[in-house]
Design an enzyme around this catalytic site. Structure first.
Site, PDB file in Angstrom:
ATOM      1  N   ALA A   1     -53.851 -50.331  59.448  1.00  0.00           N
ATOM      2  CA  ALA A   1     -55.120 -49.710  59.824  1.00  0.00           C
ATOM      3  C   ALA A   1     -56.200 -50.760  60.055  1.00  0.00           C
ATOM      4  O   ALA A   1     -56.128 -51.880  59.540  1.00  0.00           O
ATOM      5  CB  ALA A   1     -55.565 -48.741  58.724  1.00  0.00           C
TER       6      ALA A   1
ATOM      7  N   ILE B   1     -59.155 -50.865  58.871  1.00  0.00           N
ATOM      8  CA  ILE B   1     -59.906 -51.220  57.665  1.00  0.00           C
ATOM      9  C   ILE B   1     -59.311 -52.448  56.979  1.00  0.00           C
ATOM     10  O   ILE B   1     -59.982 -53.128  56.201  1.00  0.00           O
ATOM     11  CB  ILE B   1     -59.979 -50.027  56.686  1.00  0.00           C
ATOM     12  CG1 ILE B   1     -61.050 -50.294  55.614  1.00  0.00           C
ATOM     13  CG2 ILE B   1     -58.611 -49.746  56.055  1.00  0.00           C
ATOM     14  CD1 ILE B   1     -61.291 -49.126  54.689  1.00  0.00           C
TER      15      ILE B   1
ATOM     16  N   ARG C   1     -44.911 -48.692  60.942  1.00  0.00           N
ATOM     17  CA  ARG C   1     -43.772 -48.020  61.583  1.00  0.00           C
ATOM     18  C   ARG C   1     -43.440 -48.675  62.916  1.00  0.00           C
ATOM     19  O   ARG C   1     -42.373 -48.412  63.484  1.00  0.00           O
ATOM     20  CB  ARG C   1     -44.101 -46.542  61.768  1.00  0.00           C
ATOM     21  CG  ARG C   1     -44.098 -45.760  60.459  1.00  0.00           C
ATOM     22  CD  ARG C   1     -44.656 -44.371  60.631  1.00  0.00           C
ATOM     23  NE  ARG C   1     -44.437 -43.571  59.415  1.00  0.00           N
ATOM     24  CZ  ARG C   1     -45.017 -42.414  59.194  1.00  0.00           C
ATOM     25  NH1 ARG C   1     -45.851 -41.904  60.074  1.00  0.00           N
ATOM     26  NH2 ARG C   1     -44.761 -41.745  58.077  1.00  0.00           N
TER      27      ARG C   1
ATOM     28  N   TYR D   1     -42.369 -48.540  56.135  1.00  0.00           N
ATOM     29  CA  TYR D   1     -42.971 -48.408  54.810  1.00  0.00           C
ATOM     30  C   TYR D   1     -41.892 -48.494  53.732  1.00  0.00           C
ATOM     31  O   TYR D   1     -42.090 -49.073  52.663  1.00  0.00           O
ATOM     32  CB  TYR D   1     -43.717 -47.073  54.687  1.00  0.00           C
ATOM     33  CG  TYR D   1     -44.784 -46.849  55.734  1.00  0.00           C
ATOM     34  CD1 TYR D   1     -45.456 -47.910  56.336  1.00  0.00           C
ATOM     35  CD2 TYR D   1     -45.117 -45.557  56.127  1.00  0.00           C
ATOM     36  CE1 TYR D   1     -46.439 -47.692  57.283  1.00  0.00           C
ATOM     37  CE2 TYR D   1     -46.094 -45.327  57.083  1.00  0.00           C
ATOM     38  CZ  TYR D   1     -46.753 -46.401  57.670  1.00  0.00           C
ATOM     39  OH  TYR D   1     -47.710 -46.181  58.611  1.00  0.00           O
TER      40      TYR D   1
ATOM     41  N   LEU E   1     -53.643 -45.624  55.001  1.00  0.00           N
ATOM     42  CA  LEU E   1     -53.139 -44.676  55.994  1.00  0.00           C
ATOM     43  C   LEU E   1     -54.143 -43.546  56.248  1.00  0.00           C
ATOM     44  O   LEU E   1     -55.097 -43.368  55.482  1.00  0.00           O
ATOM     45  CB  LEU E   1     -51.811 -44.083  55.498  1.00  0.00           C
ATOM     46  CG  LEU E   1     -50.650 -45.069  55.339  1.00  0.00           C
ATOM     47  CD1 LEU E   1     -49.490 -44.409  54.607  1.00  0.00           C
ATOM     48  CD2 LEU E   1     -50.206 -45.612  56.689  1.00  0.00           C
TER      49      LEU E   1
ATOM     50  N   HIS F   1     -52.035 -39.943  52.438  1.00  0.00           N
ATOM     51  CA  HIS F   1     -52.320 -40.658  51.202  1.00  0.00           C
ATOM     52  C   HIS F   1     -51.462 -40.184  50.038  1.00  0.00           C
ATOM     53  O   HIS F   1     -50.803 -40.976  49.362  1.00  0.00           O
ATOM     54  CB  HIS F   1     -53.801 -40.512  50.838  1.00  0.00           C
ATOM     55  CG  HIS F   1     -54.702 -41.284  51.722  1.00  0.00           C
ATOM     56  ND1 HIS F   1     -56.083 -41.224  51.633  1.00  0.00           N
ATOM     57  CD2 HIS F   1     -54.446 -42.163  52.741  1.00  0.00           C
ATOM     58  CE1 HIS F   1     -56.621 -42.026  52.540  1.00  0.00           C
ATOM     59  NE2 HIS F   1     -55.655 -42.589  53.223  1.00  0.00           N
TER      60      HIS F   1
ATOM     61  N   LYS G   1     -59.735 -43.735  49.840  1.00  0.00           N
ATOM     62  CA  LYS G   1     -60.241 -42.390  49.581  1.00  0.00           C
ATOM     63  C   LYS G   1     -60.179 -41.575  50.880  1.00  0.00           C
ATOM     64  O   LYS G   1     -60.226 -42.154  51.968  1.00  0.00           O
ATOM     65  CB  LYS G   1     -61.657 -42.432  49.008  1.00  0.00           C
ATOM     66  CG  LYS G   1     -62.672 -43.266  49.810  1.00  0.00           C
ATOM     67  CD  LYS G   1     -63.156 -42.556  51.058  1.00  0.00           C
ATOM     68  CE  LYS G   1     -63.684 -43.506  52.047  1.00  0.00           C
ATOM     69  NZ  LYS G   1     -63.800 -42.882  53.375  1.00  0.00           N
TER      70      LYS G   1
ATOM     71  N   ASP H   1     -64.750 -38.186  54.358  1.00  0.00           N
ATOM     72  CA  ASP H   1     -64.890 -39.577  54.773  1.00  0.00           C
ATOM     73  C   ASP H   1     -66.068 -40.272  54.102  1.00  0.00           C
ATOM     74  O   ASP H   1     -65.922 -41.365  53.542  1.00  0.00           O
ATOM     75  CB  ASP H   1     -65.043 -39.656  56.296  1.00  0.00           C
ATOM     76  CG  ASP H   1     -65.079 -41.091  56.789  1.00  0.00           C
ATOM     77  OD1 ASP H   1     -64.284 -41.914  56.296  1.00  0.00           O
ATOM     78  OD2 ASP H   1     -65.901 -41.401  57.674  1.00  0.00           O
TER      79      ASP H   1
END
Length: 332
Positions: free
Chosen positions: A14, A16, A38, A59, A75, A80, A98, A178
């Site tokens: 991701a 982030i 993946r 994963y 993810l 999650h 989160k 979010d």
């Protein structure tokens, strides 16, 4: 022989990760070995970008690596809980973005999996270990602003990209999960209490069908906490704590910069100096959170945010969703 560092794997490529992985790799007692995707090409690109030794093409391959002690999960929201449970079942500790679950029921399932596995699992609310938030709590506990009576806050950004996961209803998108969750967890952290009831207004995007604007009032039995959040308002964030003798304002409460100090504005009634700014030294909240989590694993210390705390936060979120539908106060 006791371990002196936690070996991390990252479950997902991701965006982030650009903020999280470098400071995690530099954090005390931490070493990031590799990243999984993946798509093997994405894994190789990410591993090269962050200078990691291993790119896992699934994963499952990362979870099968016996050298990995803990996984960081960035993810999409709807994955999650599933991958956190698979991770603890594989014997890994988990630091998961989160919201760690989409609702109370999912969080309870994760707690059961944690208890069965004996692994450490924590929701990655980086703000909760940032020095500025520890300072806010200390100032209020010391009585700097008298008796805390009210909390107010806001967290907003503007995003109308239909391909962004935050705008996709089926995978846990929407503003409350979010960003609205941040004023909730920080209000609970600073008050040291749980809200008794909540009431909320919520507006949904007519195309994406996700909540794009919300206004929330939380009743902490003596402390009133209110906040707004939006995914379609100009960027803004602030938290304020109002007491009988003063006020504390957190200038950049949630996306604290990693290249400059953070500041708290402290106003005290009757102070000869008037308003004063308290400056907290520069730090990277992602690295701090990783180091604190690793220390808890290595030295058997309590987690900064145990899953029971996460469950309490999720109970508030569920109640806010109920209130937005029922148009009335909802108890926690």
């Amino acid at each position: 022989m006791a371990k002196d560092a936690i070996i991390w794997g990252v479950l997902g490529a991701a965006r982030i990760n650009d903020k999280v992985v470098p400071p995690m790799h530099r954090a005390p007692n931490c070493q990031v070995k590799g990243i999984a995707s993946r798509c093997s090409e994405k894994a190789r690109e990410a591993a090269a970008r962050y200078g990691l030794r291993v790119a896992y093409d699934s994963y499952e391959a990362l979870l099968a690596d016996p050298e990995i002690d803990a996984v960081y999960i960035p993810l999409p929201n709807h994955l999650h809980m599933e991958w956190a449970i698979k991770s603890v079942e594989a014997g890994k500790h988990v630091l998961c973005e989160k919201p760690i679950g989409l609702d109370v029921e999912q969080t309870e399932r994760l707690i059961a999996a944690r208890d069965k596995s004996g692994r450490c699992v924590q929701e990655a609310f980086m703000v909760r270990t940032h020095p500025q938030w520890l300072k806010v709590r200390a100032l209020i506990e010391e009585g700097t602003i008298g008796e805390l009576r009210a909390v107010s806050g806001a967290f907003c950004y503007y995003n109308i990209d239909p391909d962004n996961i935050r705008n996709q209803k089926d995978i846990g998108g929407g503003g409350l999960l979010d960003i609205g969750c941040y004023p909730i967890t920080t209000s609970r952290f600073i008050t040291g209490r749980e809200p008794r009831r909540v009431v909320a207004l919520m507006d949904h995007d007519p195309v994406f069908e996700v909540d794009r604007l919300g206004s929330v009032l939380m009743d902490f039995d003596g402390v009133q906490a209110s906040f707004l959040y939006s995914t379609q308002i100009h960027n803004y964030q602030r938290m304020q704590f109002h007491g009988t003798n003063g006020r504390i304002e957190v200038e950049i409460p949630f996306n604290a910069p990693n290249d400059q100090p953070t500041r708290l504005l402290v106003s005290e009634r009757g102070s000869a100096t008037g308003d004063r700014w308290l400056e907290l030294p520069t730090c990277d909240q992602y690295g701090v959170a990783a180091a604190v989590f690793a220390d808890a694993i290595l030295n058997g210390r309590p987690l900064a945010i145990p899953l029971e705390d996460t469950l309490s936060n999720m109970r508030v979120i569920d109640a806010i969703f109920r209130s937005a539908q029922s148009d009335r106060w909802e108890t926690i």
